[in-house]
Scaffold this active site. Sequence first.
Site, mmCIF file in Angstrom:
data_model
loop_
_atom_site.group_PDB
_atom_site.id
_atom_site.type_symbol
_atom_site.label_atom_id
_atom_site.label_comp_id
_atom_site.label_asym_id
_atom_site.label_seq_id
_atom_site.Cartn_x
_atom_site.Cartn_y
_atom_site.Cartn_z
ATOM 1 N N ASP A 57 2.519 -19.706 -8.436
ATOM 2 C CA ASP A 57 3.566 -18.700 -8.975
ATOM 3 C C ASP A 57 4.805 -19.454 -8.901
ATOM 4 O OD1 ASP A 57 5.565 -16.901 -9.170
ATOM 5 O OD2 ASP A 57 4.644 -15.404 -7.922
ATOM 6 N N TYR A 83 5.673 -13.313 -2.232
ATOM 7 C CA TYR A 83 5.751 -12.369 -2.693
ATOM 8 C C TYR A 83 5.341 -12.860 -4.316
ATOM 9 C CZ TYR A 83 8.190 -8.765 -5.316
ATOM 10 O OH TYR A 83 8.505 -7.438 -6.246
ATOM 11 N N LYS A 104 12.354 -15.609 -14.008
ATOM 12 C CA LYS A 104 13.828 -16.181 -13.473
ATOM 13 C C LYS A 104 14.490 -16.871 -14.372
ATOM 14 C CE LYS A 104 13.142 -14.217 -9.053
ATOM 15 N NZ LYS A 104 12.063 -14.025 -8.014
HETATM 16 C C1 LIG Z 1 10.852 -12.976 -8.161
HETATM 17 C C2 LIG Z 1 9.586 -13.186 -7.968
HETATM 18 C C3 LIG Z 1 8.617 -12.609 -8.693
HETATM 19 C C4 LIG Z 1 8.658 -11.331 -9.367
HETATM 20 O O1 LIG Z 1 9.287 -11.452 -10.698
HETATM 21 P P1 LIG Z 1 10.070 -10.128 -11.210
HETATM 22 O O2 LIG Z 1 10.740 -10.741 -12.452
HETATM 23 O O3 LIG Z 1 11.135 -9.573 -9.987
HETATM 24 O O4 LIG Z 1 9.157 -9.299 -11.596
HETATM 25 C C5 LIG Z 1 7.061 -13.057 -8.454
HETATM 26 N N1 LIG Z 1 6.937 -14.170 -7.716
HETATM 27 C C6 LIG Z 1 7.906 -14.756 -7.206
HETATM 28 C C7 LIG Z 1 7.580 -16.153 -6.488
HETATM 29 C C8 LIG Z 1 9.516 -14.432 -7.380
HETATM 30 O O5 LIG Z 1 10.455 -15.219 -6.738
#
Ligand SMILES: *Cc1c(COP(=O)(O)O)cnc(C)c1O
Length: 427
Positions: free
Chosen positions: A239, A144, A267
């Site tokens: 990511d 994701y 995060k």
């Molecule tokens: C949480 C998350 C996102 C999205 O981040 P948001 O701040 O919710 O937009 C993208 N990539 C990964 C791996 C994530 O865990």
Amino acid sequence: MQFEKSKKSMQEARQVLVGGVNSPVRAFRNLNVPAPFIKRGEGAYLYDEDNNRYLDYVLSWGPLLLGHLDSDVVEAMKKQLSLGITFGAPTALETELALLVREFFPVMEKIRFVSSGTEAIMSAIRVARGFTSRNLIVKFDGCYHGHADSLLVKAGSGMLTHAHPDSAGVSEATASSTLVAEFNNLDSVRNLFLARKGEIACVLLEPVTGNMGVIAPEPGFLEGLRTLCDEHNSLLIFDEVMTGFRVTMGGACELYGVKPDMVCLGKIIGGGMPVGAYGGKKEIMSLVSPEGPVYQAGTLSGNPLGMACGLATLQKIRKMNPYGNICDFVTNLKDGLGELLKKKGIEYTINSVGGMFTLFFTKGPVRSKSSVDLHDKELFQKFFEGMLQEGIYLPCSQYEAVFVSVKHTSLELEMTLTAAKKVLQAI
Ligand SMILES: *Cc1c(COP(=O)(O)O)cnc(C)c1O
């Protein structure tokens, strides 16, 4: 446990907020327990409107490595609040946080702050397309990357076809520029490169997955992706929104020693404030406006309150270097849970990397999305609901990672295992 106030709050919320929430997973759909409405957090604990206390293993879905209301973070935010919330003009805090981030992610030679993980990823993809003058992107089934259109896709039948929309409102045209490969399967990526020679701008992945539960890259997988991207002049994008400052300070880049061309963060980088970042090699990032032709902007990007919170968080983490303790906690939890599950004769797999882990209710091994899909849904649900009733707040889906903070100590470990024993006995 009583949930009367939370139930009432949810009824009221549903009158005006879609599904009563502002992010779908919070709604506890298809579960037999109501979503607790949270009043406050402290250290490793959450307190809901009915004054129930929970040991928090969600930690706002990742950001709170220091737990709730760390005193240094609160102090730093108070100090900034007395000066102003946002100016829409440069502040020295942005440079300070960028330097700290680069210290741990040296591949991020140049950095741009944004306000969410989603925004970081969609911007990085735009840059990758701008840099390579190519259109296609490769992602992995089960990873994701936020809710940008081009990433809300699912694999077509046979991995060689392009992806299909996985959400209403995403056009076939958008989905068709995303290709989907299988995690831990280099051949699936190699085949895409062969089929679409010279068309692939970037390969994007969670180097350790968290959004289909925790799956570590098998030896050679990340290295193999690096080689493939080099051979085909495509960019490799990690990511690390979840793994950055989580699996270790320098994320998966540091842990596995593989250098992507770009990294996206979110995060923990904001310590609980909405902060994201993307960055990479100078020659790539110099394409971003105002230096280059790839447009990207944000009214609240790099706002001082977010920067102060992120800075205080990362400084404290650097000082504490808590990863050894957090790993020990996870190992002990893994061992303890494993013993209980074995005794009960339940088939399970526990995957963990640093301070994130997932207990899968399936025999395993769990190495890609298809193996996660085999889990026992009923068992997961019973375990989750039972643990919540015992005051242990776990992520409400099998496709999520459990997080541990520096405030989780041997007391919390015992508490968790005692609860798990009780819940498993009742199953
Ligand atoms: C949480 C998350 C996102 C999205 O981040 P948001 O701040 O919710 O937009 C993208 N990539 C990964 C791996 C994530 O865990």
